[in-house]
Design an enzyme around this catalytic site. Sequence first.
Site, PDB file in Angstrom:
ATOM      1  N   ARG A 268       9.210  -5.553  12.742  1.00 19.38           N
ATOM      2  CA  ARG A 268       9.880  -4.812  12.343  1.00 19.38           C
ATOM      3  C   ARG A 268      11.065  -5.662  11.286  1.00 19.38           C
ATOM      4  NH1 ARG A 268      12.680  -4.792  17.944  1.00 19.38           N
ATOM      5  NH2 ARG A 268      11.759  -7.074  17.762  1.00 19.38           N
TER       6      ARG A 268
ATOM      7  N   CYS B 273       7.589   1.916   5.390  1.00 13.51           N
ATOM      8  CA  CYS B 273       6.188   2.178   6.476  1.00 13.51           C
ATOM      9  C   CYS B 273       5.903   3.522   7.085  1.00 13.51           C
ATOM     10  CB  CYS B 273       6.403   1.032   7.575  1.00 13.51           C
ATOM     11  SG  CYS B 273       6.089  -0.654   6.909  1.00 13.51           S
TER      12      CYS B 273
ATOM     13  N   GLY C  39      12.723   6.226   7.772  1.00 13.02           N
ATOM     14  CA  GLY C  39      12.788   6.132   6.493  1.00 13.02           C
ATOM     15  C   GLY C  39      11.898   4.734   6.210  1.00 13.02           C
TER      16      GLY C  39
ATOM     17  N   THR D 168       0.887  -1.250  -0.033  1.00 14.34           N
ATOM     18  CA  THR D 168       0.111   0.016  -0.001  1.00 14.34           C
ATOM     19  C   THR D 168       0.769   1.197  -0.030  1.00 14.34           C
ATOM     20  OG1 THR D 168      -0.185  -0.150   2.285  1.00 14.34           O
ATOM     21  CG2 THR D 168      -1.934  -0.948   1.225  1.00 14.34           C
TER      22      THR D 168
ATOM     23  N   LYS E 116      -2.883   0.263  13.888  1.00  9.15           N
ATOM     24  CA  LYS E 116      -1.393   0.250  13.014  1.00  9.15           C
ATOM     25  C   LYS E 116      -0.799   1.760  12.716  1.00  9.15           C
ATOM     26  CE  LYS E 116       1.886  -0.821  10.825  1.00  9.15           C
ATOM     27  NZ  LYS E 116       3.088  -1.595  11.263  1.00  9.15           N
TER      28      LYS E 116
ATOM     29  N   PHE F 158       2.970  -5.924  12.905  1.00  2.45           N
ATOM     30  CA  PHE F 158       3.661  -4.960  13.678  1.00  2.45           C
ATOM     31  C   PHE F 158       5.051  -5.345  13.383  1.00  2.45           C
ATOM     32  CE2 PHE F 158      -0.489  -4.590  15.406  1.00  2.45           C
ATOM     33  CZ  PHE F 158      -0.877  -3.594  15.615  1.00  2.45           C
TER      34      PHE F 158
ATOM     35  N   ARG G 214      13.712   1.849   0.343  1.00  5.96           N
ATOM     36  CA  ARG G 214      12.710   2.537  -0.012  1.00  5.96           C
ATOM     37  C   ARG G 214      12.593   3.895   1.196  1.00  5.96           C
ATOM     38  NH1 ARG G 214       7.738  -1.916   0.573  1.00  5.96           N
ATOM     39  NH2 ARG G 214       9.267  -2.640   2.230  1.00  5.96           N
TER      40      ARG G 214
ATOM     41  N   ASN H 268       2.416   3.623  14.231  1.00  6.49           N
ATOM     42  CA  ASN H 268       3.650   4.334  13.615  1.00  6.49           C
ATOM     43  C   ASN H 268       3.835   5.585  13.660  1.00  6.49           C
ATOM     44  OD1 ASN H 268       4.488   1.809  12.606  1.00  6.49           O
ATOM     45  ND2 ASN H 268       3.792   1.992  10.449  1.00  6.49           N
TER      46      ASN H 268
ATOM     47  N   ALA I 205      19.000  10.048  18.353  1.00  3.24           N
ATOM     48  CA  ALA I 205      19.010  11.159  17.206  1.00  3.24           C
ATOM     49  C   ALA I 205      19.796  10.702  15.980  1.00  3.24           C
ATOM     50  CB  ALA I 205      19.372  12.635  17.901  1.00  3.24           C
TER      51      ALA I 205
END
Length: 433
Positions: free
Chosen positions: A149, A260, A257, A85, A204, A147, A330, A208, A252
Site C-alpha cells: 500500500r 491501482c 483512486g 501497466t 492480485k 500487494f 493518478r 483489488n 464512506a
Amino acid sequence: MKISVIGCGYLGAVHASSLAKLGHDVVGIDIDQAKVDLLSSGQAPFYEPGLPELLTETLAAGSLRFSTDMSAAQGATVHFIAVGTPQQEGSNAADLRYVEAAFDAIVPYLAPGDVVAGKSTVPVGTAQRLAARIEAVGAHLTWNPEFLREGFAVQDTISPDRLVYGVTPNDDHTVSVLDEVYASVLEQDIPRVVTDFATAELVKVAANAFLATKISFINAMAEVAEVAGADVTQLADAIGYDKRIGRRFLNAGLGFGGGCLPKDIRGFMARASELGAGDALNFLGEVDAINLRRRERMVDLCREVLGGTIKGARIAVLGLAFKPDSDDVRDSPALDVAARLAELGAQVRATDPQAIETSRRIRPNLDYVATVDEAAHDADVILVLTEWREYREIVPNSLDSVVAVRAILDGRNCLDPVQWREAGWTYRALGRP
Ligand SMILES: NC(=O)c1ccc[n+]([C@@H]2O[C@H](COP(=O)([O-])OP(=O)(O)OC[C@H]3O[C@@H](n4cnc5c(N)ncnc54)[C@H](O)[C@@H]3O)[C@@H](O)[C@H]2O)c1
C-alpha cells in the site's frame, strides 16, 4: 544474492531498497534518467514515508545502486519486473507495452538458471505468454504479485501479509530461489502460497476487486443514507462489528483512486470479457460507477452549501493526493473534484502536504498554495478531500477569522461533526444528515 529490479517507480524503488536492506546486492534499472539520478543521490522521486532513509542507508552500505543501462542486470540471479501497466487510452484494458519492452530488454542478459520474477499487475494469461521467451535461454519465469500500500510501502515490502509465487508445475528451482530472496520475510512466519501463473495473476486483481467493492458498497449505502436521512458512518460501525464483515475499508467518502484500484478493476473486466467470462464481473462496472458518482455528489453538495451557485465562489480544497501519506494523484478523486469546481467557474485554491507538484503536472491551471491558511483565506467553503492527519486535527476556531463563511464539507468523513457545529460552522459530509 545478486538481484536486479527493472522499473523503479512506486513499486520498484521500494522493492529494490527493501531487498538491499534485507541483505541482498541490488541494482535498480529504469529508463528514466532523472529518476535514476535522484535515486542514486539518495532522494526518493516521490513521497513515501521511510524510503529516503532506506535509500541513504543501503546506498551508503554499497548494497544498492541504480542504472539506466540494462546490462547492469547481467550476473544477477533474480530479475524483478516492476514496470507500469497503466490503463490503455480509449479502453479498459491494461497497456502491456512497458512489460513487453522490459522483457525484450532483459532477455539478452539472462543466464541459464536465472529467475525472472514479474511483480507488475498483469492480465491473467500474460505470464504463460511470456514464459517461452524466458525458457528459450534456460531461465525460469515466476509471477510474484505485489500487494504493498502506498504510504506503508516499506513496511508492507519487508513484512507483507503474504507472498504469492506463480510458477510452472514442479519448478522447485524457482521456489527455492524465491525462498532465498525472501528468507528474512519467511522467518516472520508470513504465509506463502505457491501456485500456477494464472492463479497468481488473478490473486492480485481479485484482491483489488474485493477492496474496491467494499469501498463502493459502503458508498452505495451512503447514497441511500443521504436520501433516507441516515448516517452511513454509524451504519459502517454497526455492521463492521460483525467479524464476517469487518470495519476496515468501510469508510464512506469520496471513493477510491490512485494508480491501482481503478485501472485494475477495469483491466480485470476487459480481460474477463476476452476470456468469455465478462458476465462474472459485470458488477465491477457498477463498483466503478458508484465510485465515480461520489465525485459528482461532492460537487452537488458544494453547490448546495453555496446556495446554488458555484461560479465565482471561493473554494478552499484541502488534499489532492488519492490518499494520505502519498503524493500520488493518478486518478485522484480529490484532484478531480478540485478541477471540476474550477471548470464550473469557482476560484479554487488547493493545497496538500505532498501532492502539489504531482498535481501541477496534471492540472497546471489550478491555483496551488502551500498552507491551509492560504487556501482558506476569504473562502466561502472549505472542502477536505484527502484525510491527511494535519487536516483531521484542524481546530475549527483556528480558521474562524481566516474564512469568509464558516462552512466545511468533509469528503472523507474524517472530522468530528459535533466539534465543528459547536464551533459555529456549517458541517456537511457524504452519507450523513
Ligand atoms: N504503486 C503501487 O502501490 C502498486 C502496488 C502493487 C502493484 N503495483 C503494480 O506495479 C506496477 C508498477 O506500478 P508503479 O506504481 O510502481 O508505477 P510507476 O509508473 O510509478 O513506475 C513504473 C516505472 O517503470 C519504468 N519503466 C517503464 N518502462 C521501463 C523499461 N522498459 N525498463 C525499465 N524501466 C521502465 C518507468 O520509468 C517508471 O519509473 C504496476 O503494474 C502496478 O499496477 C503498484
